[in-house]
Design an enzyme around this catalytic site. Structure first.
Site, PDB file in Angstrom:
ATOM      1  CD  GLN A   5     -16.903 -15.016 -24.901  1.00  0.00           C
ATOM      2  OE1 GLN A   5     -17.499 -14.575 -23.920  1.00  0.00           O
ATOM      3  NE2 GLN A   5     -17.464 -15.036 -26.111  1.00  0.00           N
ATOM      4  CB  CYS A  33     -15.206 -12.045 -25.389  1.00  0.00           C
ATOM      5  SG  CYS A  33     -14.074 -10.750 -24.836  1.00  0.00           S
ATOM      6  NE  ARG A  38     -15.791 -13.470 -15.078  1.00  0.00           N
ATOM      7  CZ  ARG A  38     -16.322 -12.843 -16.117  1.00  0.00           C
ATOM      8  NH1 ARG A  38     -16.706 -11.584 -16.013  1.00  0.00           N
ATOM      9  NH2 ARG A  38     -16.479 -13.469 -17.263  1.00  0.00           N
TER      10      ARG A  38
HETATM   11  N1  NVA Z   1     -10.045  -9.715 -21.151  1.00  0.00           N
HETATM   12  C1  NVA Z   1     -11.312  -9.334 -20.540  1.00  0.00           C
HETATM   13  C2  NVA Z   1     -12.366 -10.333 -20.884  1.00  0.00           C
HETATM   14  C3  NVA Z   1     -13.744  -9.981 -20.378  1.00  0.00           C
HETATM   15  C4  NVA Z   1     -14.774 -11.018 -20.715  1.00  0.00           C
HETATM   16  C5  NVA Z   1     -11.128  -9.203 -19.031  1.00  0.00           C
HETATM   17  O1  NVA Z   1     -10.473 -10.069 -18.439  1.00  0.00           O
HETATM   18  O2  NVA Z   1     -11.627  -8.232 -18.472  1.00  0.00           O
HETATM   19  N1   CP Z   2     -17.644 -12.221 -22.189  1.00  0.00           N
HETATM   20  C1   CP Z   2     -17.846 -12.280 -20.862  1.00  0.00           C
HETATM   21  O1   CP Z   2     -17.330 -13.143 -20.131  1.00  0.00           O
HETATM   22  O2   CP Z   2     -18.689 -11.326 -20.399  1.00  0.00           O
HETATM   23  P1   CP Z   2     -18.981 -10.980 -18.862  1.00  0.00           P
HETATM   24  O3   CP Z   2     -17.749 -10.346 -18.305  1.00  0.00           O
HETATM   25  O4   CP Z   2     -20.159 -10.043 -18.931  1.00  0.00           O
HETATM   26  O5   CP Z   2     -19.317 -12.251 -18.138  1.00  0.00           O
END
Ligand code: NVA
Ligand code: CP
Length: 307
Positions: free
Chosen positions: A133, A264, A103
């Site tokens: 997701q 999500c 991530r």
């Molecule tokens: N758009 C959000 C998704 C989190 C799962 C982010 O990048 O923070």
């Molecule tokens: N939806 C999602 O990716 O959640 P997290 O940020 O908790 O991993």
């Protein structure tokens, strides 16, 4: 040759649908306490440069359930956080593990990681895409409807979720309408690529301004946060910019049919969605969250070997 899971664009619809079917099967087997250790002896490095609840826990527990070993690597704790390069990290980790999930921020970071890693790389979210997701979301839609002949309305920021949805919808032949304020639309190249794919699947893909236009005839209304991770400084400004993009009872009722609500998560009640919609009978958010586990297991099986 190794195959990475960076965006849904890189995979065929057949492969993606097969992964969803694997996820559905793994879910049923889990309920019956049937476990297959198809990744026995395999190790997955999980690098996090941003926080996570669902992604971390679904990959970590999923790897455990498949008999493998997950390593949680916060970028604060590894040399990456002190300036070691992505390409050096990629080649080092490849000597220890069988797969890397990351991530991170810019999408070019994961592309470089994948280029230098000799093991498969899985996208656990970048600024531009969150394909894992959408796989869980597609599984959820399949479970509720039994097919993909549906319309999704995505309301809000043209962010990583919206952009992954454009690719996912295009591949699966799902109609999608994304409503975003001016200046916050999905990137043009993503939209163009999704439209191109849609020519082969018949999906109707559109970007619109008015949320009420987007939701017409929608089977699912999807939303995400107004300020994504890394955009904390814009939070207050975005509250004003996105105020007409809240999913509330009026918007849910404007579809003209029975519509399910998706998110999500994490969610911010009173901003992108109201409490009554989030907690209401049409909300299927916990099924989506659960399906992260099964969908992520199916992705790991596909890219890391195993059945
Ligand atoms: N758009 C959000 C998704 C989190 C799962 C982010 O990048 O923070
Ligand atoms: N939806 C999602 O990716 O959640 P997290 O940020 O908790 O991993």
């Amino acid at each position: 040759m190794k195959k990475d899971f960076l965006t849904l664009r890189d995979w065929s619809a057949e492969d993606l649908k097969e992964m969803i079917q694997t996820a559905v099967r793994l879910k049923a087997e889990n309920k019956n306490n049937v476990r297959h250790h198809h990744l026995e002896g395999k190790k997955l490095a999980m690098i996090f440069e941003k926080p996570s609840t669902r992604t971390r826990v679904s990959f970590e527990t999923g790897m455990y359930e498949l008999g493998g070993y997950p390593l949680y690597l916060s970028s604060n704790d590894i040399q990456l956080g002190r300036g070691e390069t992505i390409k050096d990290t990629a080649r080092t980790l490849s000597r220890y593990v069988d797969g890397i999930m990351i991530r991170t921020k810019g999408h070019e970071i994961i592309e470089e990681l994948a280029q230098y890693a000799s093991v498969p790389v899985i996208n656990g979210l970048t600024d531009d895409f969150h394909p894992c997701q959408v796989m869980a979301d597609l599984q959820t839609i399949y479970e509720y409807k039994g097919h993909y002949n549906v319309k999704v309305a995505f309301i809000g920021d043209g962010n990583n979720m919206a952009q992954s949805w454009l690719y996912g919808a295009a591949k699966f032949g799902i109609d999608i309408s994304v409503a975003s304020p001016e200046g916050y639309e999905c990137k043009k190249h993503v939209y163009d690529e999704a439209r191109k794919t849609a020519e082969t699947t018949g999906a109707k893909i559109e970007l619109v301004r008015d949320p009420y236009d987007a939701v017409k005839g929608a089977d699912f209304i999807y939303t995400d946060v107004w300020a994504s991770m890394g955009q904390e400084a814009e939070k207050e400004a975005r509250k004003k910019i996105f105020k007409d993009y809240q999913v509330n009872a009026a918007l849910m009722a404007a579809t003209g049919k029975e519509t399910l609500f998706m998110h999500c998560l994490p969610a911010y009640r009173g901003l992108e969605v109201t409490e009554d919609v989030l907690e209401g009978s049409m909300s299927i958010i916990w099924d989506e969250a659960e399906n992260r586990l099964h969908a992520q297991k199916a992705i790991m099986l596909k890219v890391m070997g195993g059945k």
